[in-house]
Enzyme design. Structure first.
Site, PDB file in Angstrom:
ATOM      1  N   HIS A  26      58.051  36.154  49.471  1.00 45.09           N
ATOM      2  CA  HIS A  26      59.193  37.407  50.549  1.00 45.09           C
ATOM      3  C   HIS A  26      59.739  36.903  48.794  1.00 45.09           C
ATOM      4  O   HIS A  26      60.509  37.742  48.332  1.00 45.09           O
ATOM      5  CB  HIS A  26      59.857  35.879  51.131  1.00 45.09           C
ATOM      6  N   HIS A 113      42.848  45.357  26.220  1.00 46.20           N
ATOM      7  CA  HIS A 113      41.971  43.991  25.845  1.00 46.20           C
ATOM      8  C   HIS A 113      41.292  44.112  26.747  1.00 46.20           C
ATOM      9  O   HIS A 113      40.200  43.179  27.063  1.00 46.20           O
ATOM     10  CB  HIS A 113      42.710  43.884  25.392  1.00 46.20           C
ATOM     11  N   ARG A 147      34.478  46.140  21.010  1.00 41.48           N
ATOM     12  CA  ARG A 147      34.527  43.845  21.083  1.00 41.48           C
ATOM     13  C   ARG A 147      35.028  44.279  21.814  1.00 41.48           C
ATOM     14  O   ARG A 147      34.045  42.541  23.050  1.00 41.48           O
ATOM     15  CB  ARG A 147      34.618  43.868  19.441  1.00 41.48           C
TER      16      ARG A 147
HETATM   17  C1  RB5 Z   1      58.677  30.812  46.496  1.00 43.97           C
HETATM   18  O1  RB5 Z   1      59.300  30.256  46.272  1.00 43.97           O
HETATM   19  C2  RB5 Z   1      57.826  30.994  44.543  1.00 43.97           C
HETATM   20  O2  RB5 Z   1      57.746  29.381  44.827  1.00 43.97           O
HETATM   21  C3  RB5 Z   1      57.162  32.050  44.776  1.00 43.97           C
HETATM   22  O3  RB5 Z   1      57.188  32.747  44.555  1.00 43.97           O
HETATM   23  C4  RB5 Z   1      56.098  31.642  43.557  1.00 43.97           C
HETATM   24  O4  RB5 Z   1      57.304  31.927  42.375  1.00 43.97           O
HETATM   25  C5  RB5 Z   1      54.947  30.965  43.260  1.00 43.97           C
HETATM   26  O5  RB5 Z   1      54.081  30.369  42.068  1.00 43.97           O
END
Ligand code: RB5
Length: 160
Positions: A26, A113, A147
């Protein structure tokens, strides 16, 4: 958006199968929708591995579907609020080189890289135009080999 789309006339020449697999939780939903549309306008085939609404979900659930597409030849784009959770999770899969990028320079180095095959972004830390520019840079750079090949091969020896 036009200023970036001019740089990609045809996705078929790119170092992937021309497919981009997207996912977000989300916290990255709005940016995923925005970048997915841009990539489609640029000529990529896009696969949306969710989430499909801004309702709260758990980001680990949206990693493996993109991993599966990347291991088949796509490039991946994963987005959460910070980008941190997605990058921690994605890099636990063998063959995945996920790079959390905050600017163009990081996106360029991730491809040239590190031969990164997943771009990770944090919607809550970056603006839309900055993120679009990172995606454009990521897609328009290729692995320099030399490399870096040996080093990436060593990375690929790690993993579950
Ligand atoms: C969700 O609130 C948040 O923790 C997630 O989107 C993210 O940032 C996690 O690493």
């Amino acid at each position: 958006m036009e200023k970036f789309s001019a740089t990609i006339m045809n996705a078929s020449h790119l170092p992937s199968n021309g497919t981009l697999a997207f996912s977000s939780d989300h916290g990255g939903y709005d940016l995923k929708e925005f970048l997915k549309k841009a990539a489609s306008d640029w000529g990529y085939t896009t696969i949306d591995c969710g989430t499909h609404s801004p309702d709260s979900v758990d980001y680990p659930d949206y990693i493996e579907p993109v991993v599966k597409e990347v291991l088949k030849g796509a490039l991946g784009v994963m987005i959460c609020g910070s980008g941190i959770g997605m990058s921690i999770g994605a890099n636990r899969f063998k063959g995945i080189r996920a790079a959390l990028c905050m600017n163009n320079h990081m996106a360029q180095l991730a491809r040239t890289h590190n031969n990164a095959n997943v771009l990770v972004l944090g919607e809550r830390l970056m603006g839309k135009e900055e993120s679009l520019s990172c995606l454009d840079t990521f897609l328009n750079n290729t692995f320099e080999e030399g490399r870096h090949t040996r080093r990436v091969e060593k990375l690929d020896e790690f993993g579950c």
